[in-house]
Design a protein around this motif. Structure first.
Motif, short mmCIF file in Angstrom:
data_model
loop_
_atom_site.label_atom_id
_atom_site.label_comp_id
_atom_site.label_asym_id
_atom_site.label_seq_id
_atom_site.Cartn_x
_atom_site.Cartn_y
_atom_site.Cartn_z
N THR A 121 0.84 -1.21 0.00
CA THR A 121 0.00 0.00 0.00
C THR A 121 0.87 1.26 0.00
N ALA A 122 1.92 1.27 0.82
CA ALA A 122 2.83 2.42 0.86
C ALA A 122 3.52 2.61 -0.49
N LYS A 123 3.92 1.51 -1.10
CA LYS A 123 4.59 1.60 -2.40
C LYS A 123 3.63 2.11 -3.47
N ARG A 124 2.37 1.71 -3.41
CA ARG A 124 1.37 2.20 -4.37
C ARG A 124 1.18 3.70 -4.18
N TRP A 125 1.08 4.15 -2.91
CA TRP A 125 0.91 5.58 -2.65
C TRP A 125 2.13 6.36 -3.16
N GLN A 126 3.34 5.85 -2.87
CA GLN A 126 4.55 6.54 -3.31
C GLN A 126 4.61 6.61 -4.83
N ALA A 127 4.22 5.54 -5.52
CA ALA A 127 4.22 5.55 -6.98
C ALA A 127 3.22 6.58 -7.51
N ALA A 128 2.06 6.67 -6.90
CA ALA A 128 1.05 7.66 -7.32
C ALA A 128 1.58 9.07 -7.10
N TYR A 129 2.18 9.32 -5.95
CA TYR A 129 2.75 10.63 -5.63
C TYR A 129 3.85 10.98 -6.64
N ASP A 130 4.81 10.05 -6.85
CA ASP A 130 5.93 10.31 -7.76
C ASP A 130 5.44 10.61 -9.17
N ALA A 131 4.48 9.83 -9.64
CA ALA A 131 3.95 10.05 -10.99
C ALA A 131 3.24 11.40 -11.07
N ALA A 132 2.44 11.71 -10.07
CA ALA A 132 1.72 12.98 -10.07
C ALA A 132 2.69 14.15 -10.06
N LEU A 133 3.71 14.08 -9.23
CA LEU A 133 4.69 15.16 -9.14
C LEU A 133 5.43 15.32 -10.46
N ALA A 134 5.82 14.22 -11.09
CA ALA A 134 6.54 14.29 -12.36
C ALA A 134 5.67 14.96 -13.44
N VAL A 135 4.41 14.57 -13.50
CA VAL A 135 3.51 15.16 -14.50
C VAL A 135 3.28 16.64 -14.20
N LEU A 136 3.05 16.98 -12.94
CA LEU A 136 2.84 18.38 -12.57
C LEU A 136 4.05 19.23 -12.90
N GLN A 137 5.25 18.70 -12.66
CA GLN A 137 6.48 19.45 -12.98
C GLN A 137 6.63 19.62 -14.49
N GLN A 138 6.29 18.57 -15.25
CA GLN A 138 6.36 18.68 -16.70
C GLN A 138 5.36 19.71 -17.22
N LEU A 139 4.16 19.70 -16.67
CA LEU A 139 3.16 20.67 -17.09
C LEU A 139 3.60 22.09 -16.78
N GLN A 140 4.22 22.26 -15.63
CA GLN A 140 4.67 23.59 -15.23
C GLN A 140 5.81 24.07 -16.12
N ALA A 141 6.65 23.14 -16.60
CA ALA A 141 7.80 23.51 -17.40
C ALA A 141 7.43 23.82 -18.85
N ARG A 142 6.23 23.46 -19.28
CA ARG A 142 5.81 23.70 -20.67
C ARG A 142 5.70 25.20 -20.92
N PRO A 143 6.17 25.61 -22.09
CA PRO A 143 6.02 27.03 -22.42
C PRO A 143 4.56 27.39 -22.66
N VAL A 144 4.19 28.56 -22.21
CA VAL A 144 2.82 29.03 -22.41
C VAL A 144 2.73 29.62 -23.80
N ILE A 145 1.75 29.16 -24.57
CA ILE A 145 1.60 29.63 -25.96
C ILE A 145 0.53 30.70 -26.02
#
Length: 146
Positions: free
Chosen positions: A122-146
């Motif tokens: 359960t802890a590993k599932r939560w950590q995987a969800a957190y890590d994936a969410a953070l990675a996607v959020l960081q990628q979205l933030q790094a995208r240039p605004v058009i």
């Protein structure tokens, strides 16, 4: 936290400490005869269950040190160039949002009852969800605004 280095019955240097969740942890010199190594990790989790420790060579620890130093300095193991430029507030907001997503995906892990060990599935599932969410959020933030 300052570690108190003691000697084991066999004379190896060892320090015991508690992690964030109260699990018993240690770092100890290894008895390997052919290379220097250390044992590092959880002895018993906060529920009293035995756990395992990592057996790390000097080269392995050397490889980990830069990431650990970055964590001490910045609160993240990521290289500065892999992080989107953010203010401290927005970085905290990203982490807070990633925690919310982790809690939505695996609600039973952080529901205040703490019935799961930090190494549980359960802890590993939560950590995987957190890590994936953070990675996607960081990628979205790094995208240039058009």
């Amino acid at each position: 936290m300052e570690l108190e280095i003691k000697r084991t019955g066999r004379g190896f240097a060892r320090a015991d400490f508690m992690d964030r969740y109260g699990s018993e942890c240690s770092i100890q010199d290894s008895s390997l005869a052919n290379e220097a190594a250390v044992w590092l990790g959880v002895q018993k989790d906060f529920e009293g269950n035995a756990s395992t420790r990592m057996h790390l060579t000097q080269d392995m620890v050397a490889a980990l040190l830069p990431a650990l130093r970055r964590f001490v300095q910045n609160g993240s193991v990521a290289l500065a160039e892999t992080l989107a430029p953010t203010s401290p507030t927005s970085s905290k907001q990203l982490h807070a949002r990633a925690i919310q997503i982790g809690d939505q995906v695996v609600p039973e892990y952080r529901n205040g009852k703490r019935s799961f060990s930090c190494g549980s599935h359960t802890a590993k599932r939560w950590q995987a969800a957190y890590d994936a969410a953070l990675a996607v959020l960081q990628q979205l933030q790094a995208r240039p605004v058009i």
